[in-house]
Design a protein around this motif. Sequence first.
Motif, PDB file in Angstrom:
ATOM      1  N   LYS A 146      22.004   8.293  40.047  1.00 44.73           N
ATOM      2  CA  LYS A 146      22.930   7.265  40.535  1.00 44.73           C
ATOM      3  C   LYS A 146      24.004   6.979  39.487  1.00 44.73           C
ATOM      4  CE  LYS A 146      23.096   2.614  42.431  1.00 44.73           C
ATOM      5  NZ  LYS A 146      22.340   1.415  42.799  1.00 44.73           N
ATOM      6  N   GLU A 147      23.603   6.893  38.202  1.00 43.26           N
ATOM      7  CA  GLU A 147      24.573   6.658  37.122  1.00 43.26           C
ATOM      8  C   GLU A 147      25.652   7.738  37.101  1.00 43.26           C
ATOM      9  OE1 GLU A 147      22.512   6.508  33.382  1.00 43.26           O
ATOM     10  OE2 GLU A 147      21.375   4.731  33.948  1.00 43.26           O
ATOM     11  N   LEU A 148      25.234   8.969  37.386  1.00 46.12           N
ATOM     12  CA  LEU A 148      26.168  10.097  37.355  1.00 46.12           C
ATOM     13  C   LEU A 148      26.863  10.325  38.694  1.00 46.12           C
ATOM     14  CD1 LEU A 148      23.965  12.596  35.314  1.00 46.12           C
ATOM     15  CD2 LEU A 148      25.907  11.263  34.481  1.00 46.12           C
ATOM     16  N   GLY A 149      26.452   9.594  39.723  1.00 45.52           N
ATOM     17  CA  GLY A 149      27.056   9.755  41.040  1.00 45.52           C
ATOM     18  C   GLY A 149      26.590  10.999  41.765  1.00 45.52           C
ATOM     19  N   PHE A 150      25.371  11.465  41.464  1.00 45.11           N
ATOM     20  CA  PHE A 150      24.825  12.661  42.099  1.00 45.11           C
ATOM     21  C   PHE A 150      23.829  12.273  43.185  1.00 45.11           C
ATOM     22  CE2 PHE A 150      25.093  15.320  37.919  1.00 45.11           C
ATOM     23  CZ  PHE A 150      26.442  15.511  38.108  1.00 45.11           C
ATOM     24  N   SER A 151      23.852  13.007  44.267  1.00 45.58           N
ATOM     25  CA  SER A 151      22.821  12.855  45.295  1.00 45.58           C
ATOM     26  C   SER A 151      21.618  13.704  44.882  1.00 45.58           C
ATOM     27  CB  SER A 151      23.343  13.349  46.644  1.00 45.58           C
ATOM     28  OG  SER A 151      23.575  14.750  46.581  1.00 45.58           O
ATOM     29  N   ASN A 152      20.486  13.478  45.544  1.00 43.06           N
ATOM     30  CA  ASN A 152      19.314  14.316  45.285  1.00 43.06           C
ATOM     31  C   ASN A 152      19.626  15.779  45.561  1.00 43.06           C
ATOM     32  OD1 ASN A 152      17.745  12.157  44.520  1.00 43.06           O
ATOM     33  ND2 ASN A 152      16.662  12.001  46.474  1.00 43.06           N
ATOM     34  N   ALA A 153      20.356  16.023  46.626  1.00 40.82           N
ATOM     35  CA  ALA A 153      20.710  17.396  46.995  1.00 40.82           C
ATOM     36  C   ALA A 153      21.541  18.059  45.901  1.00 40.82           C
ATOM     37  CB  ALA A 153      21.466  17.406  48.320  1.00 40.82           C
TER      38      ALA A 153
END
Length: 112
Positions: free
Chosen positions: A13-20
């Motif tokens: 979330k901090e990096l703005g990444f989704s699980n995918a």
Amino acid sequence: MQVLGQKLRSRAKELGFSNAEVARRAGLSERRYGFYVTGDREPDLSALLRICKVLATTPNMLLGISEDGKESSSRAALVERLRIASRGLSENDLQSLVIQAEALVAHRVRSK
């Protein structure tokens, strides 16, 4: 391993990444990575290291331990975030940040 799942979610979330996105960058299937996030399974060392590389963190940070074996402090997490953020700065920006940090420390010392 609930701590790992929470740390994976938080760091992504901090990096703005989704699980995918984390799964893709780490070379894992979304389903496999999802098991790690939910705590249903634990990654092997190779997968953990690939995930750490994607999330720009360390296994200790994701496992909730510091170098001396104690639980990570919020200060350690902030220092780690600062270290990671510094990677994206130019040398001039980094020099300005160091000057600002040193000035803040000097101000606090004088204020005591």
